[in-house]
Design a protein around this motif. Structure first.
Motif, PDB file in Angstrom:
ATOM      1  N   ILE A 117      16.222  15.772  -9.356  1.00 15.44           N
ATOM      2  CA  ILE A 117      16.587  14.999 -10.541  1.00 15.44           C
ATOM      3  C   ILE A 117      17.888  15.541 -11.112  1.00 15.44           C
ATOM      4  CG2 ILE A 117      15.850  14.285 -12.847  1.00 15.44           C
ATOM      5  CD1 ILE A 117      12.955  14.726 -11.926  1.00 15.44           C
ATOM      6  N   ASN A 118      18.860  14.665 -11.239  1.00 16.02           N
ATOM      7  CA  ASN A 118      20.175  15.021 -11.797  1.00 16.02           C
ATOM      8  C   ASN A 118      20.778  16.266 -11.134  1.00 16.02           C
ATOM      9  OD1 ASN A 118      20.001  12.905 -13.717  1.00 16.02           O
ATOM     10  ND2 ASN A 118      18.783  14.214 -15.081  1.00 16.02           N
ATOM     11  N   THR A 164      14.255  20.111 -14.043  1.00 12.67           N
ATOM     12  CA  THR A 164      12.835  20.357 -13.757  1.00 12.67           C
ATOM     13  C   THR A 164      11.925  19.869 -14.880  1.00 12.67           C
ATOM     14  OG1 THR A 164      12.916  22.581 -14.753  1.00 12.67           O
ATOM     15  CG2 THR A 164      13.421  22.407 -12.397  1.00 12.67           C
ATOM     16  N   THR A 165      12.476  19.152 -15.837  1.00 10.43           N
ATOM     17  CA  THR A 165      11.716  18.760 -17.026  1.00 10.43           C
ATOM     18  C   THR A 165      10.463  17.976 -16.679  1.00 10.43           C
ATOM     19  OG1 THR A 165      13.768  18.671 -18.301  1.00 10.43           O
ATOM     20  CG2 THR A 165      11.844  17.567 -19.240  1.00 10.43           C
ATOM     21  N   ASP A 166      10.585  17.014 -15.785  1.00  8.13           N
ATOM     22  CA  ASP A 166       9.458  16.129 -15.474  1.00  8.13           C
ATOM     23  C   ASP A 166       8.791  16.442 -14.145  1.00  8.13           C
ATOM     24  OD1 ASP A 166       9.852  14.605 -17.834  1.00  8.13           O
ATOM     25  OD2 ASP A 166      11.495  13.515 -16.852  1.00  8.13           O
ATOM     26  N   VAL A 167       8.926  17.667 -13.672  1.00 12.29           N
ATOM     27  CA  VAL A 167       8.328  18.043 -12.392  1.00 12.29           C
ATOM     28  C   VAL A 167       6.828  18.261 -12.561  1.00 12.29           C
ATOM     29  CG1 VAL A 167       8.243  19.796 -10.589  1.00 12.29           C
ATOM     30  CG2 VAL A 167      10.449  19.065 -11.515  1.00 12.29           C
ATOM     31  N   ASN A 168       6.033  17.596 -11.715  1.00 10.21           N
ATOM     32  CA  ASN A 168       4.582  17.769 -11.736  1.00 10.21           C
ATOM     33  C   ASN A 168       4.187  19.036 -11.000  1.00 10.21           C
ATOM     34  OD1 ASN A 168       4.171  15.252 -13.035  1.00 10.21           O
ATOM     35  ND2 ASN A 168       4.361  14.197 -11.059  1.00 10.21           N
ATOM     36  N   SER A 169       3.016  19.549 -11.330  1.00 12.87           N
ATOM     37  CA  SER A 169       2.545  20.778 -10.701  1.00 12.87           C
ATOM     38  C   SER A 169       2.388  20.615  -9.190  1.00 12.87           C
ATOM     39  CB  SER A 169       1.208  21.204 -11.313  1.00 12.87           C
ATOM     40  OG  SER A 169       0.236  20.176 -11.175  1.00 12.87           O
ATOM     41  N   GLN A 170       2.070  19.391  -8.739  1.00 15.04           N
ATOM     42  CA  GLN A 170       1.889  19.167  -7.311  1.00 15.04           C
ATOM     43  C   GLN A 170       3.209  19.212  -6.531  1.00 15.04           C
ATOM     44  OE1 GLN A 170       0.078  15.287  -7.326  1.00 15.04           O
ATOM     45  NE2 GLN A 170       2.049  14.216  -7.385  1.00 15.04           N
ATOM     46  N   GLU A 222       5.988  21.221  -7.658  1.00 12.08           N
ATOM     47  CA  GLU A 222       6.844  22.343  -8.047  1.00 12.08           C
ATOM     48  C   GLU A 222       7.093  23.342  -6.933  1.00 12.08           C
ATOM     49  OE1 GLU A 222       3.398  25.223 -10.060  1.00 12.08           O
ATOM     50  OE2 GLU A 222       4.924  24.284 -11.328  1.00 12.08           O
ATOM     51  N   ALA A 223       6.210  23.349  -5.915  1.00 14.67           N
ATOM     52  CA  ALA A 223       6.394  24.293  -4.801  1.00 14.67           C
ATOM     53  C   ALA A 223       7.200  23.701  -3.654  1.00 14.67           C
ATOM     54  CB  ALA A 223       5.041  24.782  -4.297  1.00 14.67           C
ATOM     55  N   ASP A 224       7.678  22.459  -3.798  1.00 18.35           N
ATOM     56  CA  ASP A 224       8.575  21.900  -2.779  1.00 18.35           C
ATOM     57  C   ASP A 224       9.798  22.805  -2.651  1.00 18.35           C
ATOM     58  OD1 ASP A 224       6.813  19.775  -2.678  1.00 18.35           O
ATOM     59  OD2 ASP A 224       8.049  18.471  -3.942  1.00 18.35           O
ATOM     60  N   GLN A 225      10.325  22.900  -1.456  1.00 17.32           N
ATOM     61  CA  GLN A 225      11.421  23.842  -1.204  1.00 17.32           C
ATOM     62  C   GLN A 225      12.709  23.105  -0.860  1.00 17.32           C
ATOM     63  OE1 GLN A 225      10.248  26.900   1.544  1.00 17.32           O
ATOM     64  NE2 GLN A 225      11.506  28.404   0.514  1.00 17.32           N
ATOM     65  N   LEU A 226      13.799  23.623  -1.399  1.00 13.83           N
ATOM     66  CA  LEU A 226      15.094  22.978  -1.235  1.00 13.83           C
ATOM     67  C   LEU A 226      15.696  23.274   0.136  1.00 13.83           C
ATOM     68  CD1 LEU A 226      17.073  21.297  -3.101  1.00 13.83           C
ATOM     69  CD2 LEU A 226      18.377  23.421  -3.287  1.00 13.83           C
ATOM     70  N   PHE A 252      12.589  26.968  -4.838  1.00 14.16           N
ATOM     71  CA  PHE A 252      11.526  26.003  -5.076  1.00 14.16           C
ATOM     72  C   PHE A 252      11.981  24.986  -6.125  1.00 14.16           C
ATOM     73  CE2 PHE A 252       9.265  29.841  -3.632  1.00 14.16           C
ATOM     74  CZ  PHE A 252       8.602  29.306  -2.527  1.00 14.16           C
ATOM     75  N   ARG A 253      11.345  23.824  -6.100  1.00 17.62           N
ATOM     76  CA  ARG A 253      11.713  22.775  -7.046  1.00 17.62           C
ATOM     77  C   ARG A 253      11.596  23.279  -8.492  1.00 17.62           C
ATOM     78  NH1 ARG A 253      11.768  17.104  -6.475  1.00 17.62           N
ATOM     79  NH2 ARG A 253      10.571  17.195  -4.527  1.00 17.62           N
ATOM     80  N   ARG A 254      10.591  24.086  -8.770  1.00 18.25           N
ATOM     81  CA  ARG A 254      10.370  24.567 -10.126  1.00 18.25           C
ATOM     82  C   ARG A 254      11.481  25.490 -10.618  1.00 18.25           C
ATOM     83  NH1 ARG A 254       6.118  27.162  -7.159  1.00 18.25           N
ATOM     84  NH2 ARG A 254       6.647  29.313  -6.611  1.00 18.25           N
TER      85      ARG A 254
END
Length: 211
Positions: free
Chosen positions: A116-117, A134-140, A142-146, A167-169
């Motif tokens: 996002i952005n 990361t404002t609207d990142v869901n817990s499911q 957040e562990a996605d990896q860049l 990580f996305r978070r």
């Protein structure tokens, strides 16, 4: 090397000299080796040039594309899917010839949420900082990896992160750019891969930068 079937008086399977033995339902057949074509139509030659352009662009990215195109675009996915995608969507042909449009290129594809952005900046020489919201990142998620690609197309030199990105978070990733691609114009791409490696996001092109 051929294989004899039913002894020396039987047929054979495999290549012997300029012929090939083939066994079909207990019947033995002998075929001449196909001749290598030396003449091609204008359309065939043009398609060969297009494929060569795509192949040259993608060859330095094989390991990344195997992950980024996993189960995407074709039944088998992976590098072959990337070749097919680039030929149909990212290859541009004009009076200058054939080339890959970086804005149309992808390093990954899938249904996972994109960054996002996203943005990038070079805070100091040799450093690249990539940020995303990361404002609207869901817990499911957040562990996605860049996944990251820095691509010096002119010199076919790359720097990638596949399973060692942020990580996305985290919302950011700082990269120490390798000396061989410093002070070069780099095309920068990012994408996310799921924590269980089952899916990917459509990648995003962040643009060009010199670091």
């Amino acid at each position: 090397m051929a294989r004899l079937v039913n002894g020396i008086l039987g047929g054979f399977s495999g290549k012997v000299g300029t012929v090939v033995g083939v066994i079909i339902d207990e019947n033995c057949f002998i075929r001449g080796l196909p001749r290598k074509r030396t003449k091609f139509t204008a359309n065939e030659l043009e398609n060969q040039k297009k494929l060569a352009t795509v192949q040259a662009y993608l060859d330095p990215l094989i390991d990344l594309l195997k992950v980024g195109f996993n189960n995407y675009y074709t039944k088998t996915g992976g590098f072959r899917a990337a070749v097919s995608y680039f030929r149909k969507n990212a290859l541009v042909s004009d009076d200058a010839g054939h080339y890959i449009d970086p804005a149309l290129a992808k390093i990954s594809g899938g249904d996972l949420l994109q960054a996002i952005n996203p943005s990038m900046v070079s805070p100091e020489p040799g450093k690249l900082l990539i940020n995303w919201d990361t404002t609207d990142v869901n817990s499911q998620d957040e562990a996605d990896q860049l996944m990251v690609l820095l691509y010096d197309v002119k010199n076919s030199a790359t720097q990638t992160k596949i399973f060692n990105g942020a990580f996305r978070r985290d919302g950011s990733l700082s990269i120490a750019v390798k000396p061989r691609i410093r002070n070069k114009e780099l095309d920068v791409y990012i994408g996310f891969v799921a924590a269980d490696r089952s899916s990917q996001s459509d990648s995003q092109y962040l643009g060009k930068i010199i670091v």
